[in-house]
Design an enzyme around this catalytic site. Structure first.
Site, PDB file in Angstrom:
ATOM      1  CG  ASP A 134      -1.498  -1.301   1.286  1.00 20.49           C
ATOM      2  OD1 ASP A 134      -2.323  -2.546   0.350  1.00 20.49           O
ATOM      3  OD2 ASP A 134      -1.306  -1.600   2.476  1.00 20.49           O
ATOM      4  CE  LYS A 153       2.473  -2.530  -4.562  1.00 20.08           C
ATOM      5  NZ  LYS A 153       2.655  -2.573  -3.539  1.00 20.08           N
ATOM      6  N   GLY A 203      -4.475  -4.548  -4.778  1.00 20.87           N
ATOM      7  CA  GLY A 203      -5.541  -4.014  -4.686  1.00 20.87           C
ATOM      8  C   GLY A 203      -4.860  -1.902  -4.868  1.00 20.87           C
ATOM      9  CG  HIS A 204      -1.840  -2.157  -7.812  1.00 14.99           C
ATOM     10  ND1 HIS A 204      -0.868  -2.787  -8.960  1.00 14.99           N
ATOM     11  CD2 HIS A 204      -1.509  -1.930  -6.979  1.00 14.99           C
ATOM     12  CE1 HIS A 204      -0.267  -2.632  -8.356  1.00 14.99           C
ATOM     13  NE2 HIS A 204       0.319  -3.022  -7.440  1.00 14.99           N
ATOM     14  CD  GLN A 219       0.949  -9.068  -3.054  1.00 15.31           C
ATOM     15  OE1 GLN A 219       1.921  -9.518  -3.747  1.00 15.31           O
ATOM     16  NE2 GLN A 219      -0.463  -8.933  -3.936  1.00 15.31           N
TER      17      GLN A 219
HETATM   18  P1  IMP Z   1      -2.633 -12.922   1.957  1.00 11.25           P
HETATM   19  O1  IMP Z   1      -1.530 -12.350   1.266  1.00 11.25           O
HETATM   20  O2  IMP Z   1      -4.012 -12.690   1.558  1.00 11.25           O
HETATM   21  O3  IMP Z   1      -1.848 -14.665   2.519  1.00 11.25           O
HETATM   22  O4  IMP Z   1      -2.429 -11.954   3.502  1.00 11.25           O
HETATM   23  C1  IMP Z   1      -1.200 -11.848   4.187  1.00 11.25           C
HETATM   24  C2  IMP Z   1      -0.462 -11.163   4.273  1.00 11.25           C
HETATM   25  O5  IMP Z   1       0.019 -10.306   3.417  1.00 11.25           O
HETATM   26  C3  IMP Z   1      -1.749 -10.191   5.312  1.00 11.25           C
HETATM   27  O6  IMP Z   1      -0.717  -9.585   6.145  1.00 11.25           O
HETATM   28  C4  IMP Z   1      -2.252  -9.229   4.528  1.00 11.25           C
HETATM   29  O7  IMP Z   1      -2.878  -8.434   4.895  1.00 11.25           O
HETATM   30  C5  IMP Z   1      -0.772  -8.704   3.266  1.00 11.25           C
HETATM   31  N1  IMP Z   1      -1.240  -8.715   2.267  1.00 11.25           N
HETATM   32  C6  IMP Z   1      -1.113  -9.344   0.974  1.00 11.25           C
HETATM   33  N2  IMP Z   1      -1.005  -8.173   0.087  1.00 11.25           N
HETATM   34  C7  IMP Z   1      -1.118  -7.266   1.076  1.00 11.25           C
HETATM   35  C8  IMP Z   1      -1.250  -6.238  -0.699  1.00 11.25           C
HETATM   36  O8  IMP Z   1      -1.000  -5.733  -1.685  1.00 11.25           O
HETATM   37  N3  IMP Z   1      -0.920  -4.498   0.132  1.00 11.25           N
HETATM   38  C9  IMP Z   1      -0.864  -4.652   1.794  1.00 11.25           C
HETATM   39  N4  IMP Z   1      -0.993  -6.511   2.305  1.00 11.25           N
HETATM   40  C10 IMP Z   1      -1.094  -6.978   1.470  1.00 11.25           C
END
Ligand code: IMP
Length: 424
Positions: free
Chosen positions: A13, A16, A40-41, A223
């Site tokens: 977040d 990007k 989520g972009h 991420q």
């Molecule tokens: P997962 O990727 O859904 O398994 O989540 C694992 C961790 O990564 C959690 O803390 C999510 O909130 C975080 N996370 C996954 N994708 C994103 C992203 O695009 N932005 C911010 N946090 C993310």
């Protein structure tokens, strides 16, 4: 000829989407290489706001080739939802291609994500509940279903039925959950496969050929570094490699193709989900940053945890990604604070001071941030377009971040739109 990567340097977040959107406007090809619809972009463009999960940001430019690489876990239902949503706004998907090797997120992955999180109780990871971890588990266990399978009904039916039966055993007998109606899911997903089949293409080949033809390629990160399965705050991480090296694996190109790696950071730090966050603020300043910066998750709407800029983690990101430049976003959010703080090191419980991010949670335990303080500013930065337009306090803040992180800051964000990026 140029191929660049955009990477998140914190816990995601970082904005990007905005940097990617700017660079995508200059790219011929945009590639997404890993992760899934956990990303989520948010992209503000032409007075409209787009929230993209799986679709590469280049989709907003009609001639840009958009590629979803082998390293992505793809939820076809969610992808088609994005298609429908964007189609209504006049955006075409003809230029979107998906690698046959990309793994499919199935309903049992989503169910198991929720059930395993519940089972962990207060030790839950705080995932996005999109089935990301369970989908990557199947991939590495070599029992996953790939995009190629999805678009071939006979292959898909056989694989989905045998995997689905096993998953139902786990869902019902291990977790006491509700069995999934496999026949219904298989029919539904065969339909998705048929709608998506014309998009199948070898992304590694397309990227390689584009590079040979002198095209500009952008690899858009999803991420972030501290969520990397190896170099993040394990186990509070995602299940893929959101690092620069992950881009090569996830799209099937060699590292020598890459000309630059941009790392995106906010002028402060945020995190969603659980896990360590040394500079987290639990006071009115943290609330101020959250409210002013609209720090609520794009995917889950959860309030983001907020804290000061941590140069220890961004320096870690500079090292593990080989960053060539930093982009510091949301500097404008810090306006109105009397004092700004930046973490320059951690003090361990034994009194020793460290500057390298510890590899384990145990090494991080009890670490207190060592802060340097800066005068705050109250100027409205939203209209600044050149670095020289920024107040002196902001310029010295950025200069200090460059020193601490050991990387030049090439872009500074002063507002949500593409025009509000100062390029140096
Ligand atoms: P997962 O990727 O859904 O398994 O989540 C694992 C961790 O990564 C959690 O803390 C999510 O909130 C975080 N996370 C996954 N994708 C994103 C992203 O695009 N932005 C911010 N946090 C993310």
């Amino acid at each position: 000829m140029s191929a660049n990567i955009v990477i998140g340097t914190q816990w995601g977040d970082e904005g990007k989407g905005k940097i990617i959107d700017l660079l995508a406007s200059r790219a011929d090809v945009v590639v997404r290489a890993q992760g899934g619809n956990n990303a989520g972009h948010t992209v503000a463009s032409g007075g409209e706001t787009y929230k993209l999960h799986l679709v590469p940001s280049g989709i907003l430019y009609k001639d840009t080739l958009c590629l979803i690489g082998a390293g992505v876990v793809l939820d076809p239902k969610d992808l088609l939802g994005e298609f429908d949503d964007l189609s209504k706004r006049g955006i075409s998907f003809d230029n979107l291609k998906i690698d046959p090797r990309a793994h499919i997120t199935m309903p049992w992955h989503i169910a198991l994500d929720g059930l395993s999180e519940k089972f962990r109780g207060n030790k839950d990871i705080g995932t996005t509940h999109r089935g990301i971890g369970p989908a990557y588990m199947d991939k590495y266990e070599r029992s996953g279903i790939r995009f190629y399978d999805l678009v071939h009904p006979d292959i898909f039916r056989e694989k989905a039925m045998s995997t689905g039966r096993l998953k139902n055993e786990i869902i019902t007998k291990v977790y006491g959950g509700e069995a999934i109606d496999l026949e219904a899911v298989i029919e539904e997903y065969i339909g998705y496969g048929q709608r998506l089949k014309s998009h199948m293409a070898d992304v590694s080949v397309l990227t390689y050929e584009a590079d040979k033809a002198g095209k500009t390629i952008l690899f858009e990160g999803a991420q972030a570094t501290l969520l990397d399965i190896d170099f993040g705050t394990y186990p509070y991480v995602t299940s893929s490699h959101p690092l620069s090296a992950g881009v090569c694996i996830g799209s099937g190109v060699g590292p020598m193709m890459i000309k630059g790696v941009y790392g995106v950071a906010k002028a402060y730090t945020t995190r969603v989900g659980k896990g360590p966050f040394p500079t987290e603020l639990f006071d009115a300043t943290g609330d101020y940053i959250r409210d002013k910066g609209h720090e609520f998750g794009t995917i889950t709407g959860r309030p983001r945890r907020t804290g000061w800029f941590d140069s220890v983690i961004v320096r870690h990101a500079v090292r593990v990604n080989g960053l060539s430049a930093l982009c510091i976003n949301k500097l404008d959010t810090l306006a109105g604070l009397d004092t700004l703080k930046v973490c320059v090191a951690y003090k361990r419980p034994d009194g020793s001071v460290i500057r390298d991010f510890p590899p384990t949670l145990e090494g991080l335990e009890g670490c207190e941030p060592v802060y340097e303080e800066f005068p705050g500013f109250s100027d409205d930065l939203s209209g600044c377009r050149r670095f020289e337009d920024l107040p002196e306090v902001c310029r010295s803040y950025i200069a200090r971040l460059e020193e601490l992180c050991e990387c030049p800051v090439k872009m500074v964000g002063v507002g949500p739109s593409r025009e509000q990026i100062i390029e140096r």
